[in-house]
Structures are given as C-alpha cells and as structure tokens.
Motif scaffolding. Sequence first.
Motif, PDB file in Angstrom:
ATOM      1  N   VAL A 106      78.850  -6.316  23.135  1.00  0.00           N
ATOM      2  CA  VAL A 106      79.297  -6.449  24.528  1.00  0.00           C
ATOM      3  C   VAL A 106      79.489  -7.934  24.811  1.00  0.00           C
ATOM      4  O   VAL A 106      78.553  -8.715  24.640  1.00  0.00           O
ATOM      5  CB  VAL A 106      78.253  -5.869  25.512  1.00  0.00           C
ATOM      6  N   PRO A 107      80.687  -8.366  25.216  1.00  0.00           N
ATOM      7  CA  PRO A 107      80.894  -9.792  25.516  1.00  0.00           C
ATOM      8  C   PRO A 107      79.963 -10.246  26.633  1.00  0.00           C
ATOM      9  O   PRO A 107      79.798  -9.544  27.635  1.00  0.00           O
ATOM     10  CB  PRO A 107      82.363  -9.854  25.969  1.00  0.00           C
ATOM     11  N   PHE A 108      79.340 -11.414  26.454  1.00  0.00           N
ATOM     12  CA  PHE A 108      78.508 -11.943  27.526  1.00  0.00           C
ATOM     13  C   PHE A 108      78.540 -13.463  27.504  1.00  0.00           C
ATOM     14  O   PHE A 108      78.794 -14.086  26.473  1.00  0.00           O
ATOM     15  CB  PHE A 108      77.078 -11.417  27.451  1.00  0.00           C
ATOM     16  N   ALA A 109      78.310 -14.035  28.673  1.00  0.00           N
ATOM     17  CA  ALA A 109      78.391 -15.487  28.838  1.00  0.00           C
ATOM     18  C   ALA A 109      77.240 -15.966  29.704  1.00  0.00           C
ATOM     19  O   ALA A 109      76.636 -15.196  30.457  1.00  0.00           O
ATOM     20  CB  ALA A 109      79.730 -15.877  29.472  1.00  0.00           C
ATOM     21  N   LEU A 110      76.958 -17.247  29.596  1.00  0.00           N
ATOM     22  CA  LEU A 110      75.922 -17.888  30.405  1.00  0.00           C
ATOM     23  C   LEU A 110      76.617 -18.803  31.408  1.00  0.00           C
ATOM     24  O   LEU A 110      77.441 -19.646  31.023  1.00  0.00           O
ATOM     25  CB  LEU A 110      75.008 -18.709  29.493  1.00  0.00           C
TER      26      LEU A 110
END
Length: 363
Positions: A106-110
Amino acid sequence: MNGDAAVSAVILDMDGTLLNTELLTKDVLKDLLARYGKEVDYKKEGMRLGVTHKESRIAIIKDYDLPISPEQFTEEIMPMYREKWLLAQALPGANRLIKHLHSKKVPFALASNSITKNVEAKVSHQPGWSKYFSIVLGSDQVKSGKPSPDIFLEAANRMGVNAACCLVIEDSLTGVKAGKAAGMKVVAVPSLPSESNDFSVADIVLHSLLELQPEVWGLPPFEDWVDGALPIEPIYFRGLYRNGLLHEFAGDGASGLPDQVFGFYFGWAKDESSNILKILMSVKWDGGSCSLKKVINICLVDGSNEATSDQDMQIMLVGYIGRQSNKENSASEKELLEENKVIAKGALDSSAFTNHSSTRSFL
C-alpha cells in the motif's frame, strides 16, 4: 467507509502520531522560558500543536514578551529538541502499521510540519524506517504548512494517486483540518486526550493506532490477532499499586506510559519482592470538573485475587485486547472484565506470548 472514492494510499504525520515526541519534548519550552523568568501556559501551547516552528516561534516570542529575535529563539531551542529526539520511541501500533502497509504494498508517505532535515533525523533514529519511508515531506518543501492542504496534496502527487483516494492519519487538529482541506479522508488519533471532543471534523477519532481497522477504509486487514488478543511491542513503565489502582510514576517522556495507551492490555508485573504476576490492565480517562485524569486499573489474571497494596510495581505490557466498553452499567463492565481476564490468561499461557516470558526484563 465514508465517501465514494476507495482508499488506495495512506499519509502519516510523525510527531505525536508515530513518535512520542510530543510527550518527550513537552518541557523543552518550559525550560527555555525559565531562562527569561517566564512560565509556560500549557493550554495556550496545546492550541499550537501541529503548527510549524517558523509560525509558532513568532507567536511564542510575542505571547511571552521574550527579548530575542525569531532566529535567536531557534538557535536556543533546537539543540534542546534534538537532544530529546534521540530518545523518541514509536507509539503503540506505529511499527505494526508501517510494516503492514509495506508488506501489503500500500503506497504511504510521511508528511510533517517540521522541516525536512528534522523529519529525516527522526526517521533515521528508528530501526528500519529509512527503508520503509521512500517519500518524506517537510513543511519547507511546500508553499504553506498545515493547516494548508499543500503538503498532503504534494504527498498524493508523489505517490501518483488522487487526493480523494488518500487516508490521512493525524494527531493534531491543525493536521486534521489540512487533510480535510485536501479532500482526503482523515483518522484522528489525538495526542492530547483532553482535545478529543474537538475533532468532529475528522472522519473517525481513535485513542491509538491499535484501534485502527484498515478494512474499514478498503485496505488489507491486519492478520496478527491471536484468539482475541494482539501481540504488541513491549511497553514498560512503573507505578505505585494501591487497592487495584496503579498510580503511574512520572517518567521522562521516554519511559512513561504514552497517553495513547487506552483500553485493555495484559502482561507481567514485578513487585517489590520480585514476584512475577500475570496482569490485566485497563486504562481510561476520567473527566473531572476541570481536566481529564488517567485511571489505571490492575487485576491479577490468576493466583490470589489481590496483590499486596502499596507496592512499587514494574510493568511490562505485551498484549492488547481492545478499547473500553461504551456500556455504562456495572454488570456489563464486570462481564467484560471477566471475559478479558480469560483472554489474557489464555494469551499469556500461549506460544504467541511465551517468548516474552523467557526474556522478561523490567525497568
């Protein structure tokens, strides 16, 4: 799930959401103001939670009438913050969520309101995080920080997904407003329990990341529950046990019990005689006339019905069962307690948790 667009990516805040930096650094401003004979107004500072440093420093200098420039303020306070950041620990459920999203692709970013170099410094101190986070955004990479939606829109752009398909997880009202302004779905996990009632703008409000159910948002579900219990990274703290209640000893922010610990947990306790006890612990917040108070109840899972009162206890929590019941009558509470004691006993006797028993260590 709220809204029409399916969630396909997640954007995470850092301070107070993934890391215990909010609790860890709560006295930094107090220590700096003491140099100038000033006292911190915690209510006022709570309202600044999630605001960029560049914006907050100007307001702080004005509010406390400090005889320094914004640049001098930064030069004095940042070394104090960096020293604390070295002690920062992942909040309950943070590593679990990050690893889950990574494993399920699952793409995720901070996306943090701190400047990028500070965000990257905090990431580098956490085992594995530099590998997991390929997209790290600080407020200096966009035109305006939160509550502007800029940083969340940029995160979506870098992940190559539509903003409406993003789920934001935030601890501050500033961040929640930014997520909603970006047209995203927002989960609020307030780092200050007293402010939970202010987060009605969020799609859902949780006490901790352990309560998060990805499947609610169309994401792959967690698969790590074992017979009604969830193995967690051990949480250590100390307190004075008295008549079924545990009065937490003030920690340094790194060793204390995070405010996001809420609901039913289980593990082991070591008393002053070095006896090791299997325990079920419940944590809730009692709303008084002026403020919320953390209430920690301890009961033994097996053996005697009550531990000796007025004991200094060292606690090691290794499992989570769930949040407190919304039921108000005492009969239902007693039934829930007995059910959870059975779950806790079974878990502490099972292979999923016995690995902790051979390596138990206490503060």
